[in-house]
Motif scaffolding. Sequence first.
Motif, PDB file in Angstrom:
ATOM      1  N   LEU A  26      -4.712   1.574   7.991  1.00  0.00           N
ATOM      2  CA  LEU A  26      -4.404   0.561   8.998  1.00  0.00           C
ATOM      3  C   LEU A  26      -5.368  -0.626   8.880  1.00  0.00           C
ATOM      4  O   LEU A  26      -4.942  -1.787   8.878  1.00  0.00           O
ATOM      5  CB  LEU A  26      -4.483   1.200  10.382  1.00  0.00           C
ATOM      6  CG  LEU A  26      -4.033   0.398  11.597  1.00  0.00           C
ATOM      7  CD1 LEU A  26      -3.569   1.351  12.705  1.00  0.00           C
ATOM      8  CD2 LEU A  26      -5.161  -0.472  12.142  1.00  0.00           C
ATOM      9  N   LEU A  27      -6.667  -0.337   8.771  1.00  0.00           N
ATOM     10  CA  LEU A  27      -7.653  -1.414   8.637  1.00  0.00           C
ATOM     11  C   LEU A  27      -7.382  -2.264   7.393  1.00  0.00           C
ATOM     12  O   LEU A  27      -7.454  -3.498   7.434  1.00  0.00           O
ATOM     13  CB  LEU A  27      -9.063  -0.821   8.563  1.00  0.00           C
ATOM     14  CG  LEU A  27      -9.656  -0.299   9.869  1.00  0.00           C
ATOM     15  CD1 LEU A  27     -10.990   0.384   9.580  1.00  0.00           C
ATOM     16  CD2 LEU A  27      -9.831  -1.409  10.881  1.00  0.00           C
ATOM     17  N   MET A  28      -7.068  -1.604   6.281  1.00  0.00           N
ATOM     18  CA  MET A  28      -6.827  -2.314   5.038  1.00  0.00           C
ATOM     19  C   MET A  28      -5.555  -3.159   5.138  1.00  0.00           C
ATOM     20  O   MET A  28      -5.510  -4.309   4.672  1.00  0.00           O
ATOM     21  CB  MET A  28      -6.714  -1.310   3.886  1.00  0.00           C
ATOM     22  CG  MET A  28      -6.807  -1.920   2.508  1.00  0.00           C
ATOM     23  SD  MET A  28      -8.392  -2.740   2.149  1.00  0.00           S
ATOM     24  CE  MET A  28      -9.559  -1.448   2.557  1.00  0.00           C
ATOM     25  N   ALA A  29      -4.521  -2.603   5.749  1.00  0.00           N
ATOM     26  CA  ALA A  29      -3.259  -3.333   5.889  1.00  0.00           C
ATOM     27  C   ALA A  29      -3.424  -4.549   6.791  1.00  0.00           C
ATOM     28  O   ALA A  29      -2.852  -5.613   6.529  1.00  0.00           O
ATOM     29  CB  ALA A  29      -2.181  -2.403   6.438  1.00  0.00           C
ATOM     30  N   VAL A  30      -4.208  -4.422   7.852  1.00  0.00           N
ATOM     31  CA  VAL A  30      -4.459  -5.559   8.742  1.00  0.00           C
ATOM     32  C   VAL A  30      -5.225  -6.646   7.993  1.00  0.00           C
ATOM     33  O   VAL A  30      -4.907  -7.838   8.093  1.00  0.00           O
ATOM     34  CB  VAL A  30      -5.240  -5.103   9.989  1.00  0.00           C
ATOM     35  CG1 VAL A  30      -5.763  -6.300  10.761  1.00  0.00           C
ATOM     36  CG2 VAL A  30      -4.360  -4.243  10.886  1.00  0.00           C
ATOM     37  N   ILE A  80       0.852  -1.187   0.000  1.00  0.00           N
ATOM     38  CA  ILE A  80       0.000   0.000   0.000  1.00  0.00           C
ATOM     39  C   ILE A  80       0.890   1.240   0.000  1.00  0.00           C
ATOM     40  O   ILE A  80       1.713   1.425   0.906  1.00  0.00           O
ATOM     41  CB  ILE A  80      -0.939   0.032   1.213  1.00  0.00           C
ATOM     42  CG1 ILE A  80      -1.842  -1.209   1.218  1.00  0.00           C
ATOM     43  CG2 ILE A  80      -1.780   1.311   1.210  1.00  0.00           C
ATOM     44  CD1 ILE A  80      -2.739  -1.311   2.452  1.00  0.00           C
ATOM     45  N   LEU A  81       0.732   2.074  -1.005  1.00  0.00           N
ATOM     46  CA  LEU A  81       1.478   3.332  -1.081  1.00  0.00           C
ATOM     47  C   LEU A  81       0.720   4.401  -0.304  1.00  0.00           C
ATOM     48  O   LEU A  81      -0.470   4.638  -0.548  1.00  0.00           O
ATOM     49  CB  LEU A  81       1.660   3.745  -2.544  1.00  0.00           C
ATOM     50  CG  LEU A  81       2.461   5.027  -2.799  1.00  0.00           C
ATOM     51  CD1 LEU A  81       3.839   4.966  -2.144  1.00  0.00           C
ATOM     52  CD2 LEU A  81       2.586   5.285  -4.294  1.00  0.00           C
ATOM     53  N   PHE A  82       1.405   5.046   0.596  1.00  0.00           N
ATOM     54  CA  PHE A  82       0.797   5.958   1.567  1.00  0.00           C
ATOM     55  C   PHE A  82       1.502   7.317   1.492  1.00  0.00           C
ATOM     56  O   PHE A  82       2.396   7.601   2.280  1.00  0.00           O
ATOM     57  CB  PHE A  82       0.934   5.331   2.961  1.00  0.00           C
ATOM     58  CG  PHE A  82       0.304   6.082   4.094  1.00  0.00           C
ATOM     59  CD1 PHE A  82      -1.021   5.884   4.430  1.00  0.00           C
ATOM     60  CD2 PHE A  82       1.052   6.963   4.862  1.00  0.00           C
ATOM     61  CE1 PHE A  82      -1.596   6.547   5.506  1.00  0.00           C
ATOM     62  CE2 PHE A  82       0.495   7.641   5.937  1.00  0.00           C
ATOM     63  CZ  PHE A  82      -0.829   7.431   6.259  1.00  0.00           C
ATOM     64  N   PRO A  83       1.151   8.170   0.499  1.00  0.00           N
ATOM     65  CA  PRO A  83       1.774   9.482   0.425  1.00  0.00           C
ATOM     66  C   PRO A  83       1.454  10.309   1.670  1.00  0.00           C
ATOM     67  O   PRO A  83       0.284  10.437   2.056  1.00  0.00           O
ATOM     68  CB  PRO A  83       1.140  10.101  -0.833  1.00  0.00           C
ATOM     69  CG  PRO A  83       0.665   8.924  -1.637  1.00  0.00           C
ATOM     70  CD  PRO A  83       0.235   7.919  -0.628  1.00  0.00           C
TER      71      PRO A  83
END
Length: 270
Positions: free
Chosen positions: A157-161, A139-142
């Motif tokens: 955070l929810l998506m990464a978990v 996930i790219l997080f600018p």
Amino acid sequence: MNKNTILIPVDFSEASSSAIKLAANLAKIDDLSLTLLHITSGNNEQEVMNELKSTIDQIALNGHPKVEYKVRKGKLIDEISSEACEDCYRYMIIGSHGFKGIREKIMGTDILKLLKTLPVPVICIQKGYELPETGIKKILFPASEHEAFSQKIQATLLMAVSFKAEVFIYTVQKPGTELSGNLRGNIRMAKAEFATANIPFTEVTEPQENFSIGYSKQIMAFASKNGMEMISLMLNPTQENYYFADSDKERILTNDLKIPVLCTNDKYPA
């Protein structure tokens, strides 16, 4: 009320079919329900009902029985926005039709107008998108100076978990300048939240490589080179980028790589 449902606006197009597939996969991972939403003028109600029931049957055949549908009459953007305000949705997933279709339906200026008002994170995907077999792993997080940056952190955070993904905290630095105090503070906050949730992250700072307005070109170049599978995007402009932010965000939403974009804003309830 627990936010345990994914909302999917559908128009029975290839784009909404792609959105349904992603929603069903995410729902299986997190044990969520699905709600299909169709906006109608009221002239083809039986046809709409038949299409919705057929879609639900297909979803059930693929192993996800917790799905319902809603039909609302009215203006497309108004009705989607109104439904999304119901206090049960964790995400909305919406399909776009590419840059040309964006202008013809609800994307481009209209989709930005819509997404900026929604009190729920939205995953925007383009027609033809297929979730990788391994799921979303990068996930790219600018990073940015937004005051409501915590909304973007929590959605990412929810998506990464859910997908056990790594987050790439990405910053473009202008030549001869230091990162602002607000930006550094937001980066520290993101790193602390990800670390607490045991989400792997990598911090990347690149010098500005071109002098076009905004950073979308450089963001997408990094995404392409490094195999990013989702981009987390704050839709509200910062004060510094107010006059060109919308066009820059459009370029990311309609990216040629068809990378899904996780959209957040400053309208979430406290």
